[in-house]
Every structure is written in C-alpha cells, then in structure tokens.
Write a protein that holds these residues in place. Sequence first.
Motif, PDB file in Angstrom:
ATOM      1  N   PRO A   9     -79.712 -34.083  31.579  1.00 39.08           N
ATOM      2  CA  PRO A   9     -79.541 -35.513  31.044  1.00 39.08           C
ATOM      3  C   PRO A   9     -78.153 -36.119  31.124  1.00 39.08           C
ATOM      4  O   PRO A   9     -77.154 -35.122  30.792  1.00 39.08           O
ATOM      5  CB  PRO A   9     -79.999 -35.460  29.656  1.00 39.08           C
ATOM      6  CG  PRO A   9     -81.033 -33.969  29.645  1.00 39.08           C
ATOM      7  CD  PRO A   9     -80.530 -33.183  30.729  1.00 39.08           C
ATOM      8  N   SER A  10     -77.914 -37.240  31.791  1.00 43.45           N
ATOM      9  CA  SER A  10     -76.479 -37.607  31.859  1.00 43.45           C
ATOM     10  C   SER A  10     -75.782 -37.950  30.532  1.00 43.45           C
ATOM     11  O   SER A  10     -74.493 -37.735  30.581  1.00 43.45           O
ATOM     12  CB  SER A  10     -76.647 -39.074  32.423  1.00 43.45           C
ATOM     13  OG  SER A  10     -77.680 -39.901  32.016  1.00 43.45           O
ATOM     14  N   THR A  26     -83.628 -39.732  39.550  1.00 37.50           N
ATOM     15  CA  THR A  26     -84.298 -40.674  38.753  1.00 37.50           C
ATOM     16  C   THR A  26     -85.413 -39.958  37.933  1.00 37.50           C
ATOM     17  O   THR A  26     -86.169 -40.626  37.143  1.00 37.50           O
ATOM     18  CB  THR A  26     -85.168 -41.552  39.843  1.00 37.50           C
ATOM     19  OG1 THR A  26     -85.951 -40.825  40.750  1.00 37.50           O
ATOM     20  CG2 THR A  26     -84.097 -42.818  40.598  1.00 37.50           C
ATOM     21  N   ARG A  27     -85.502 -38.586  37.998  1.00 40.56           N
ATOM     22  CA  ARG A  27     -86.201 -37.882  37.486  1.00 40.56           C
ATOM     23  C   ARG A  27     -85.834 -37.477  35.852  1.00 40.56           C
ATOM     24  O   ARG A  27     -86.638 -37.115  35.098  1.00 40.56           O
ATOM     25  CB  ARG A  27     -86.720 -36.386  37.932  1.00 40.56           C
ATOM     26  CG  ARG A  27     -87.580 -36.586  39.275  1.00 40.56           C
ATOM     27  CD  ARG A  27     -87.681 -35.230  39.674  1.00 40.56           C
ATOM     28  NE  ARG A  27     -86.496 -34.513  39.970  1.00 40.56           N
ATOM     29  CZ  ARG A  27     -86.408 -33.260  40.109  1.00 40.56           C
ATOM     30  NH1 ARG A  27     -87.445 -32.568  40.115  1.00 40.56           N
ATOM     31  NH2 ARG A  27     -84.822 -33.069  40.215  1.00 40.56           N
ATOM     32  N   ASN A  28     -84.478 -37.746  35.732  1.00 43.61           N
ATOM     33  CA  ASN A  28     -83.699 -37.411  34.504  1.00 43.61           C
ATOM     34  C   ASN A  28     -84.354 -38.306  33.398  1.00 43.61           C
ATOM     35  O   ASN A  28     -84.571 -39.535  33.542  1.00 43.61           O
ATOM     36  CB  ASN A  28     -82.282 -37.748  34.563  1.00 43.61           C
ATOM     37  CG  ASN A  28     -81.589 -36.865  35.285  1.00 43.61           C
ATOM     38  OD1 ASN A  28     -81.949 -36.401  36.526  1.00 43.61           O
ATOM     39  ND2 ASN A  28     -80.954 -35.916  34.828  1.00 43.61           N
ATOM     40  N   ARG A  29     -84.474 -37.829  32.020  1.00 41.14           N
ATOM     41  CA  ARG A  29     -85.273 -38.558  31.030  1.00 41.14           C
ATOM     42  C   ARG A  29     -84.572 -39.700  30.584  1.00 41.14           C
ATOM     43  O   ARG A  29     -85.079 -40.757  30.088  1.00 41.14           O
ATOM     44  CB  ARG A  29     -85.580 -37.431  30.082  1.00 41.14           C
ATOM     45  CG  ARG A  29     -84.427 -37.002  29.250  1.00 41.14           C
ATOM     46  CD  ARG A  29     -84.823 -35.934  28.149  1.00 41.14           C
ATOM     47  NE  ARG A  29     -83.499 -35.592  27.547  1.00 41.14           N
ATOM     48  CZ  ARG A  29     -83.591 -34.324  26.743  1.00 41.14           C
ATOM     49  NH1 ARG A  29     -85.072 -33.723  26.464  1.00 41.14           N
ATOM     50  NH2 ARG A  29     -82.752 -33.934  26.055  1.00 41.14           N
ATOM     51  N   ASP A  30     -83.400 -39.703  30.722  1.00 41.56           N
ATOM     52  CA  ASP A  30     -82.441 -40.808  30.351  1.00 41.56           C
ATOM     53  C   ASP A  30     -81.768 -41.747  31.433  1.00 41.56           C
ATOM     54  O   ASP A  30     -80.866 -42.340  31.554  1.00 41.56           O
ATOM     55  CB  ASP A  30     -81.318 -40.259  29.240  1.00 41.56           C
ATOM     56  CG  ASP A  30     -80.340 -39.564  29.788  1.00 41.56           C
ATOM     57  OD1 ASP A  30     -80.551 -38.976  31.064  1.00 41.56           O
ATOM     58  OD2 ASP A  30     -79.490 -39.229  29.216  1.00 41.56           O
ATOM     59  N   PHE A  31     -82.485 -41.632  32.693  1.00 40.11           N
ATOM     60  CA  PHE A  31     -81.778 -42.188  33.811  1.00 40.11           C
ATOM     61  C   PHE A  31     -81.860 -43.665  33.707  1.00 40.11           C
ATOM     62  O   PHE A  31     -82.899 -44.318  33.330  1.00 40.11           O
ATOM     63  CB  PHE A  31     -82.713 -41.718  35.296  1.00 40.11           C
ATOM     64  CG  PHE A  31     -81.948 -42.279  36.238  1.00 40.11           C
ATOM     65  CD1 PHE A  31     -80.893 -41.721  36.865  1.00 40.11           C
ATOM     66  CD2 PHE A  31     -82.532 -43.403  36.793  1.00 40.11           C
ATOM     67  CE1 PHE A  31     -80.377 -42.360  38.061  1.00 40.11           C
ATOM     68  CE2 PHE A  31     -82.004 -44.179  37.999  1.00 40.11           C
ATOM     69  CZ  PHE A  31     -81.018 -43.517  38.675  1.00 40.11           C
ATOM     70  N   PRO A  69     -82.352 -40.067  46.619  1.00 37.85           N
ATOM     71  CA  PRO A  69     -83.711 -40.314  46.328  1.00 37.85           C
ATOM     72  C   PRO A  69     -84.730 -38.728  46.420  1.00 37.85           C
ATOM     73  O   PRO A  69     -83.897 -37.582  47.049  1.00 37.85           O
ATOM     74  CB  PRO A  69     -84.237 -41.036  47.927  1.00 37.85           C
ATOM     75  CG  PRO A  69     -82.957 -40.638  48.739  1.00 37.85           C
ATOM     76  CD  PRO A  69     -81.947 -40.554  48.071  1.00 37.85           C
ATOM     77  N   SER A  70     -85.315 -38.738  45.699  1.00 40.82           N
ATOM     78  CA  SER A  70     -86.317 -37.552  45.572  1.00 40.82           C
ATOM     79  C   SER A  70     -86.606 -37.168  47.093  1.00 40.82           C
ATOM     80  O   SER A  70     -87.315 -37.952  47.867  1.00 40.82           O
ATOM     81  CB  SER A  70     -87.625 -37.753  44.660  1.00 40.82           C
ATOM     82  OG  SER A  70     -87.245 -38.280  43.380  1.00 40.82           O
ATOM     83  N   GLY A  71     -86.707 -35.745  47.482  1.00 38.63           N
ATOM     84  CA  GLY A  71     -86.955 -35.350  48.636  1.00 38.63           C
ATOM     85  C   GLY A  71     -85.765 -35.423  49.718  1.00 38.63           C
ATOM     86  O   GLY A  71     -86.168 -34.588  51.105  1.00 38.63           O
ATOM     87  N   SER A  72     -84.490 -35.751  49.307  1.00 40.05           N
ATOM     88  CA  SER A  72     -83.591 -35.897  50.358  1.00 40.05           C
ATOM     89  C   SER A  72     -82.861 -34.656  50.584  1.00 40.05           C
ATOM     90  O   SER A  72     -81.963 -34.519  51.318  1.00 40.05           O
ATOM     91  CB  SER A  72     -82.450 -36.748  49.799  1.00 40.05           C
ATOM     92  OG  SER A  72     -81.885 -36.546  48.498  1.00 40.05           O
ATOM     93  N   GLY A  73     -83.110 -33.559  49.537  1.00 37.91           N
ATOM     94  CA  GLY A  73     -82.397 -32.169  49.710  1.00 37.91           C
ATOM     95  C   GLY A  73     -81.428 -31.904  48.410  1.00 37.91           C
ATOM     96  O   GLY A  73     -80.626 -30.987  48.814  1.00 37.91           O
TER      97      GLY A  73
END
Length: 301
Positions: free
Chosen positions: A44-45, A66-71, A20-24
């Motif tokens: 991008p994956s 989850t920030r990746n544009r094609d996530f 998750p965002s913020g986890s390091g």
Amino acid sequence: MSDQGNLSHIPPRLVLVTGPSGSGRSTALKALEDIGFEAIDNMPSSLVPRLVRARLERPLALGLDTRNRDFSVDALLTLVEALASLPDTSFDLLYLDCSEDALIRRFAETRRRHPLRPDLPPADGVGLETRLLKTVRSRADMLIDTSALSPHDLRAEIVQLFAPQGRVAMGVQVQSFSYKRGIPRGVDMVFDCRFLNNPHWQPELRSFDGRDPAVAAFIMQDARALPFFDKIHALVESLLPEFAEQGKPLIMVALGCTGGQHRSVAMAEKLANALARGPWRVSKRHRELERKAGVEASANG
C-alpha cells in the motif's frame, strides 16, 4: 511526504516499479532482488513513507500498481514526487510499458482475469488500465517496453540498467532445447548433443528426463560423452571472462538434442553445475520440459 522523522537510514538507491498488469513487474522485482535490492511488491502506497525510513542496509525496490488497495493516480504521483525529493537518495520511477495487443495475448495464454475488470474480457481491463496509467507513464524516469521481451530478456535489461558496475557477477544461463522446435532466440553459444547415445530407445529410461541419475549415467557411458563435455566446458570457461570484460550482463549457452528431454538436459545440468563453481551467477532452463509441464498443467486445469 508526511512523517519526516529521522532520514539517516533512507536507502541510497530507491526504485519504484509500476506499469500495467501483465507487463512483467514481478519479473523485474525478482531481477532487482537478485542483484542486491530489497524488493517488496504490491505494498500500500500509504505505508511507503514509513518503510523507506526503516533501517535498511540494501537498495530498495517497490512494486506498485492498480491492484493496490489504496491505489489512485494522484496518490501515486504525489508519492513519486516525495520520494524524488528525499535527500541523499537516488530515486527512479521505472515504468514497464507493453502494447495492449501483447497484454491481451498474455492474459489469454495464462487464462487470467484482469484485476480491474474480472467479470469482463481482458481487453476491457487492459484498455482501462492503459488510460488510467497514462499520466504515470509520462512521469517515468526509465521506461522498458516489454511487448517483445521474454522474462529472460527483461531480466537482462534490468541487470544492464541497475547492476552497479563490477558489483554483480555476469549471469550465465544454460539451456536445453529440441532442434525440432528450433534454436532458442538470443543464445550466444549452441552445442549439438544429437550424436550421443539416446536414452529414448531404452524402454526403462524413455519416460524420464536428463535430470534423472539413471538417464545421466546412461549418457555418460557413451565413450564420446566425457571428451565432448570437457571440450565445451573448457571453451565456455575460456570465453566467459572475455564477455564479462565487455560488460555483458548475461550469456546464454544452449545445448540441443532431438527431443530436448534426455541428452541435452543431462549435458546442460552437468555444464551448469560445473560453471557454478566459478564466479558466475548460473541459472538453468529446460525449454521443452517447461513446455511439457505447462501443457500438462493446462490439461489438468
């Protein structure tokens, strides 16, 4: 995975870092980079298959979230299975877990918006992302719970997990601190500098810190300063090989004074520079100066 191509240059060690965002994640990737990985974040994956077939001479660490544009969760899990099936490659999915309470607190402290719900309170985004990544978490090969870890603790965990035995020199972090705010957690050795002459009482030096040459020179003019430094330097130098022999990834040495601005900072700088001439990976941290800089940034923000 499509685009099979020539597999002769696939990296022998591949780590996919998510959570998750913020986890390091950024801290983990920087730690992996420091121990020899080629580290790339937020790629991008869809481009990963081509990347892992590039002519790479080092192990590869990739950060995806989850920030990746094609996530999408399905696309990420498909990618994970494809990477895990690569021949002659050691692959690990590293998931950085963190409690929702800790994540919400981190977003509040940094005043950041959550990328999934930028127009809502961070709790909304944190909850959504936690639910979204639940399946990915269950697939992880390695999981580190960062809820109670500082960035320095997380770096130590990464080194412990991924540094090849004997390949990376032990890390030594030299810290300065103020006794008013307590001794830093997790330190291995502590030295008290409060008996040395204090630049705080010199009006022309008070506003500077121990990194300033004039401040450092004033402190070293104290007849006790050099013998004190020589003794702690010799002691630390004599103990570091013993810690390294035990396989410790990181040793933390702390020097304290009253305010954490002058004497401890100057001595920490001098000790870190001396230790850096040896085989160790030496870093410096000045806790009170970092705190002061953060307060000033918040006041000006």
